[in-house]
Every structure is written in C-alpha cells, then in structure tokens.
Design a protein around this motif. Structure first.
Motif, PDB file in Angstrom:
ATOM      1  N   PRO A  91      -9.724  -3.157  -3.847  1.00  0.00           N
ATOM      2  CA  PRO A  91      -8.833  -4.233  -3.412  1.00  0.00           C
ATOM      3  C   PRO A  91      -8.879  -5.442  -4.341  1.00  0.00           C
ATOM      4  O   PRO A  91      -9.921  -5.796  -4.877  1.00  0.00           O
ATOM      5  N   VAL A  92      -7.714  -6.028  -4.516  1.00  0.00           N
ATOM      6  CA  VAL A  92      -7.553  -7.242  -5.312  1.00  0.00           C
ATOM      7  C   VAL A  92      -6.988  -8.311  -4.391  1.00  0.00           C
ATOM      8  O   VAL A  92      -6.084  -8.046  -3.595  1.00  0.00           O
ATOM      9  N   TYR A  93      -7.528  -9.517  -4.505  1.00  0.00           N
ATOM     10  CA  TYR A  93      -7.131 -10.591  -3.610  1.00  0.00           C
ATOM     11  C   TYR A  93      -6.531 -11.754  -4.399  1.00  0.00           C
ATOM     12  O   TYR A  93      -6.818 -11.935  -5.586  1.00  0.00           O
ATOM     13  N   ALA A  94      -5.724 -12.549  -3.706  1.00  0.00           N
ATOM     14  CA  ALA A  94      -5.172 -13.769  -4.300  1.00  0.00           C
ATOM     15  C   ALA A  94      -6.077 -14.927  -3.902  1.00  0.00           C
ATOM     16  O   ALA A  94      -6.058 -15.369  -2.754  1.00  0.00           O
ATOM     17  N   ALA A  95      -6.900 -15.382  -4.842  1.00  0.00           N
ATOM     18  CA  ALA A  95      -7.811 -16.495  -4.588  1.00  0.00           C
ATOM     19  C   ALA A  95      -7.127 -17.794  -4.996  1.00  0.00           C
ATOM     20  O   ALA A  95      -6.595 -17.898  -6.103  1.00  0.00           O
ATOM     21  N   PHE A  96      -7.138 -18.777  -4.117  1.00  0.00           N
ATOM     22  CA  PHE A  96      -6.502 -20.042  -4.440  1.00  0.00           C
ATOM     23  C   PHE A  96      -7.370 -20.838  -5.403  1.00  0.00           C
ATOM     24  O   PHE A  96      -8.576 -21.006  -5.177  1.00  0.00           O
ATOM     25  N   SER A  97      -6.741 -21.307  -6.473  1.00  0.00           N
ATOM     26  CA  SER A  97      -7.445 -22.150  -7.436  1.00  0.00           C
ATOM     27  C   SER A  97      -7.126 -23.618  -7.247  1.00  0.00           C
ATOM     28  O   SER A  97      -7.883 -24.484  -7.703  1.00  0.00           O
ATOM     29  N   LEU A 134       4.800 -13.446   0.255  1.00  0.00           N
ATOM     30  CA  LEU A 134       5.733 -13.652  -0.849  1.00  0.00           C
ATOM     31  C   LEU A 134       5.275 -12.932  -2.110  1.00  0.00           C
ATOM     32  O   LEU A 134       6.100 -12.456  -2.895  1.00  0.00           O
ATOM     33  N   LEU A 135       3.962 -12.853  -2.323  1.00  0.00           N
ATOM     34  CA  LEU A 135       3.442 -12.071  -3.447  1.00  0.00           C
ATOM     35  C   LEU A 135       3.866 -10.612  -3.312  1.00  0.00           C
ATOM     36  O   LEU A 135       4.265  -9.969  -4.296  1.00  0.00           O
ATOM     37  N   ALA A 136       3.755 -10.078  -2.100  1.00  0.00           N
ATOM     38  CA  ALA A 136       4.178  -8.695  -1.879  1.00  0.00           C
ATOM     39  C   ALA A 136       5.668  -8.544  -2.149  1.00  0.00           C
ATOM     40  O   ALA A 136       6.107  -7.576  -2.786  1.00  0.00           O
ATOM     41  N   ALA A 137       6.458  -9.499  -1.676  1.00  0.00           N
ATOM     42  CA  ALA A 137       7.903  -9.437  -1.906  1.00  0.00           C
ATOM     43  C   ALA A 137       8.214  -9.492  -3.394  1.00  0.00           C
ATOM     44  O   ALA A 137       9.084  -8.770  -3.888  1.00  0.00           O
ATOM     45  N   MET A 138       7.496 -10.336  -4.133  1.00  0.00           N
ATOM     46  CA  MET A 138       7.700 -10.447  -5.572  1.00  0.00           C
ATOM     47  C   MET A 138       7.416  -9.123  -6.277  1.00  0.00           C
ATOM     48  O   MET A 138       8.081  -8.763  -7.246  1.00  0.00           O
ATOM     49  N   ALA A 139       6.420  -8.382  -5.760  1.00  0.00           N
ATOM     50  CA  ALA A 139       6.052  -7.099  -6.351  1.00  0.00           C
ATOM     51  C   ALA A 139       6.851  -5.935  -5.777  1.00  0.00           C
ATOM     52  O   ALA A 139       6.626  -4.785  -6.162  1.00  0.00           O
ATOM     53  N   GLY A 140       7.768  -6.205  -4.836  1.00  0.00           N
ATOM     54  CA  GLY A 140       8.568  -5.150  -4.237  1.00  0.00           C
ATOM     55  C   GLY A 140       7.787  -4.275  -3.281  1.00  0.00           C
ATOM     56  O   GLY A 140       8.150  -3.115  -3.050  1.00  0.00           O
ATOM     57  N   MET A 141       6.709  -4.824  -2.701  1.00  0.00           N
ATOM     58  CA  MET A 141       5.856  -4.050  -1.801  1.00  0.00           C
ATOM     59  C   MET A 141       6.214  -4.342  -0.354  1.00  0.00           C
ATOM     60  O   MET A 141       6.599  -5.466  -0.004  1.00  0.00           O
ATOM     61  N   ALA A 142       6.066  -3.344   0.505  1.00  0.00           N
ATOM     62  CA  ALA A 142       6.336  -3.527   1.928  1.00  0.00           C
ATOM     63  C   ALA A 142       5.251  -4.362   2.593  1.00  0.00           C
ATOM     64  O   ALA A 142       5.517  -5.143   3.501  1.00  0.00           O
ATOM     65  N   VAL A 143       4.011  -4.195   2.138  1.00  0.00           N
ATOM     66  CA  VAL A 143       2.889  -4.991   2.645  1.00  0.00           C
ATOM     67  C   VAL A 143       2.032  -5.397   1.449  1.00  0.00           C
ATOM     68  O   VAL A 143       2.005  -4.714   0.428  1.00  0.00           O
ATOM     69  N   PRO A 144       1.298  -6.509   1.536  1.00  0.00           N
ATOM     70  CA  PRO A 144       0.507  -6.987   0.403  1.00  0.00           C
ATOM     71  C   PRO A 144      -0.820  -6.255   0.258  1.00  0.00           C
ATOM     72  O   PRO A 144      -1.894  -6.802   0.533  1.00  0.00           O
ATOM     73  N   ASP A 145      -0.752  -5.013  -0.187  1.00  0.00           N
ATOM     74  CA  ASP A 145      -1.961  -4.205  -0.398  1.00  0.00           C
ATOM     75  C   ASP A 145      -2.139  -4.017  -1.902  1.00  0.00           C
ATOM     76  O   ASP A 145      -1.763  -2.991  -2.471  1.00  0.00           O
ATOM     77  N   PHE A 146      -2.728  -5.019  -2.556  1.00  0.00           N
ATOM     78  CA  PHE A 146      -2.896  -4.988  -4.009  1.00  0.00           C
ATOM     79  C   PHE A 146      -4.221  -4.327  -4.371  1.00  0.00           C
ATOM     80  O   PHE A 146      -5.252  -4.598  -3.761  1.00  0.00           O
ATOM     81  N   ARG A 147      -4.176  -3.468  -5.417  1.00  0.00           N
ATOM     82  CA  ARG A 147      -5.382  -2.757  -5.845  1.00  0.00           C
ATOM     83  C   ARG A 147      -5.407  -2.678  -7.365  1.00  0.00           C
ATOM     84  O   ARG A 147      -4.371  -2.694  -8.028  1.00  0.00           O
ATOM     85  N   ASP A 148      -6.635  -2.564  -7.911  1.00  0.00           N
ATOM     86  CA  ASP A 148      -6.767  -2.421  -9.355  1.00  0.00           C
ATOM     87  C   ASP A 148      -6.655  -0.958  -9.748  1.00  0.00           C
ATOM     88  O   ASP A 148      -6.367  -0.088  -8.910  1.00  0.00           O
ATOM     89  N   THR A 149      -6.876  -0.665 -11.010  1.00  0.00           N
ATOM     90  CA  THR A 149      -6.710   0.711 -11.500  1.00  0.00           C
ATOM     91  C   THR A 149      -7.733   1.673 -10.904  1.00  0.00           C
ATOM     92  O   THR A 149      -7.530   2.882 -10.930  1.00  0.00           O
ATOM     93  N   ASP A 150      -8.835   1.139 -10.373  1.00  0.00           N
ATOM     94  CA  ASP A 150      -9.840   1.981  -9.727  1.00  0.00           C
ATOM     95  C   ASP A 150      -9.612   2.110  -8.227  1.00  0.00           C
ATOM     96  O   ASP A 150     -10.415   2.740  -7.527  1.00  0.00           O
ATOM     97  N   GLY A 151      -8.535   1.512  -7.734  1.00  0.00           N
ATOM     98  CA  GLY A 151      -8.240   1.584  -6.317  1.00  0.00           C
ATOM     99  C   GLY A 151      -8.980   0.570  -5.475  1.00  0.00           C
ATOM    100  O   GLY A 151      -8.904   0.607  -4.241  1.00  0.00           O
TER     101      GLY A 151
END
Length: 309
Positions: A70-76, A51-68
């Motif tokens: 990987p960024v992860y969704a950590a549950f708080s 759903l995070l990927a869908a919210m960002a309009g991404m085909a797959v949830p491959d999130f990265r920072d400005t340096d390339g």
C-alpha cells in the motif's frame, strides 16, 4: 493549478449522500467557537484522497507500489486562510468546492473553498506526497514514491505556492513566516502528550494530520486558558516533517508569540520526546475578543502555565 480535477467532474463514482457539496451544520461540525477545524480538515482530507482516485481514474483510492504494497498520501503542508469559522451556527449551510492538481512528480495539491449561506468564509489548501513505509521502519521511516496513472506534470512546471513553501521549509531556506523570525528557537513553554491509538491515529496507523493541530490547540488551552476559551482560527499554516508510532509521547513547544488587534499569533513546534525529532512546524493566527492589544505591552501567553513541563 494545472490538470485540475474538480469534485463535480470526478471520474470515480461517488454517492451524493456520502460526498455532499452542501452540508447542514449540526453538532458534529461545530465547536463552542464556531465551525470545527478538526471536523473540517478530516472531511477535506477524505475529499483529497477521493480526488486522487478520480485523478487516476480509479473507482476507489487503493494505491499500491510495484510490489503490491500500500501507498499512502502523506500531507506535507496545509494552509487555512481568510477564515470566518466563528460565524458558523447550527443549521447553517456550508458549501465546499474542491479541486486537485498535480504540482510535481510526487506531489499533488487540493484547494477547497468554503462558503456559508453562499458567503465565502475561507480557503484550505492541502499538499500531499505518495509515501510507503520502509520494511520494519514503523512510522519513522517512509519514502516518497512516484506512481503511474496520474496526469503528467507539464514540461517546465515547478511547484509553486504552498508546495514550494513547504519544500523551502524542509531545506531550511525560510528565514521568516507570518511575522515570525525562524532563527528563534528558545522555548517559552511546552506541553507533553501521549497520543491515543483509538483517537489520534488513522486507519493506516499513522498519527493523523488533524491530531497535530489538536495537540497545539490543547497546548494553547493549557498556556492561556481564559483567552483561548473563545479563540477561532483566522490563519493556520502547518508544515509536516515526520510522524510518530503508537506508544511514543510528543511535546508541543511554544517558540514565539505576538499580540494582534483582537487576535493573537503563535509559532509552535511538535517534537517526538524519545529522540527529539521535529515532526511539524505550526503557525497560527487566532481571533479572540480577550486577546491583548497590539501594542506589545502584554503577551498572550502569560501566567503560571508558561512554565516548561
């Protein structure tokens, strides 16, 4: 929830076979006490990520920072409420209705409503923040990051509900929760575990959030074997504070307990053994036909298993 994205409206393509909204329950989904909490949370954690990927309009949830990197969704935080997991049986149809919304600059929350044969059996909420590892820091050192491409947080909006409660926990502003006074820190019992890389860590190398609950249930089994045999969760709130590296041992510390009518409640903390850092606070209310009467005369955790290891 503002800027809600629902699973049936997601922009990211998904296969109906891999993301069913109705699931026929079988052995992978069940335990001796009904619906498997571990399986359910793994499934909902995966849905949260998609759903995070869908919210960002991404085909797959491959999130990265400005340096390339990987960024992860950590549950708080997570909250399981008003559940009837003990009613689930083989071949029942479980329906999941999921949605997600941004609640702050770095946090999102998903809500998942559960129904069994079209009858509601509970709600699960998951709050996550985007994080990345610090260089050479392992799982002890992570930093929150804000990513572009997500819907904006509405002006003046502030985290509410579970997200606000999790923030209050992190800053020590909560004095009591689910009937437990948080000032009490004396350990009633504890159990030590050595997390296994092939069972307890996820693909990103973090101690997986579902493992935290599994360790508490294993400790409960040690502390109160007879009464834990048929226990099923009614309510569970978990507030995550940190993580552990492969090879580190952790301990579950029982801090408080109380009997309820046909049920029992306990408050636990998970710590890293090496440095004593607290990595999670867990509050559980569990239904059990063998639970003590709610007159305060008999504690749920009693007997020789109460000793500290």
């Amino acid at each position: 929830m503002n800027h809600i994205v629902r699973l049936d409206e997601a922009r990211a393509p998904r296969s109906p076979a891999s993301m069913p909204e109705s699931i026929v329950l079988g052995m992978p989904h069940l335990t001796a006490s009904g619906l498997s909490e571990g399986w359910l949370l793994r499934e909902l954690g995966h849905r949260h990520w998609l759903l995070l990927a869908a919210m960002a309009g991404m085909a797959v949830p491959d999130f990265r920072d400005t340096d390339g990197e990987p960024v992860y969704a950590a549950f708080s935080a997570l909250s399981i409420r008003d559940t009837a997991f003990g009613e689930a049986r083989e071949n029942d149809v479980l329906t999941l209705s999921s949605e997600i919304a941004r609640v702050s600059r770095t946090q999102v929350m998903s809500r998942h409503r559960l129904a069994l044969q079209d009858r509601p059996i509970g709600t699960v909420e998951l709050v996550s923040a985007f994080v990345r590892r610090a260089a050479g820091g392992g799982n002890h050192a992570v930093a929150r990051v804000a990513l572009g491409g997500l819907p904006p947080v509405e002006p003046g909006a502030a985290p509410g509900g579970l997200a606000a409660l999790a923030a209050a926990f992190r800053h020590g502003r909560v004095g009591a929760h689910l009937g437990f006074a948080l000032g009490r820190i004396a350990a009633l019992a504890q159990a030590t575990f050595d997390p296994c890389p092939s069972q307890d860590f996820n693909g990103a190398g973090f101690l997986y959030f579902t493992s935290f609950l599994a360790f508490v249930d294993r400790a409960e089994w040690r502390f109160a074997r007879e009464r834990a045999l048929s226990a099923a969760t009614i309510r569970r709130d978990v507030f995550f504070r940190g993580n552990a590296d492969p090879g580190e041992t952790i301990r579950v510390v029982l801090l408080d307990e109380r009997p309820l009518p046909g049920a029992f409640a306990h408050r636990c903390r998970i710590e890293r053994c090496g440095d004593g850092a607290v990595i999670a606070d867990l509050f559980s209310i569990r239904r059990s036909p063998d639970a003590a009467p709610a007159d305060g005369r008999r504690k749920f955790f009693e007997g020789p298993a109460r000793r500290r290891e």
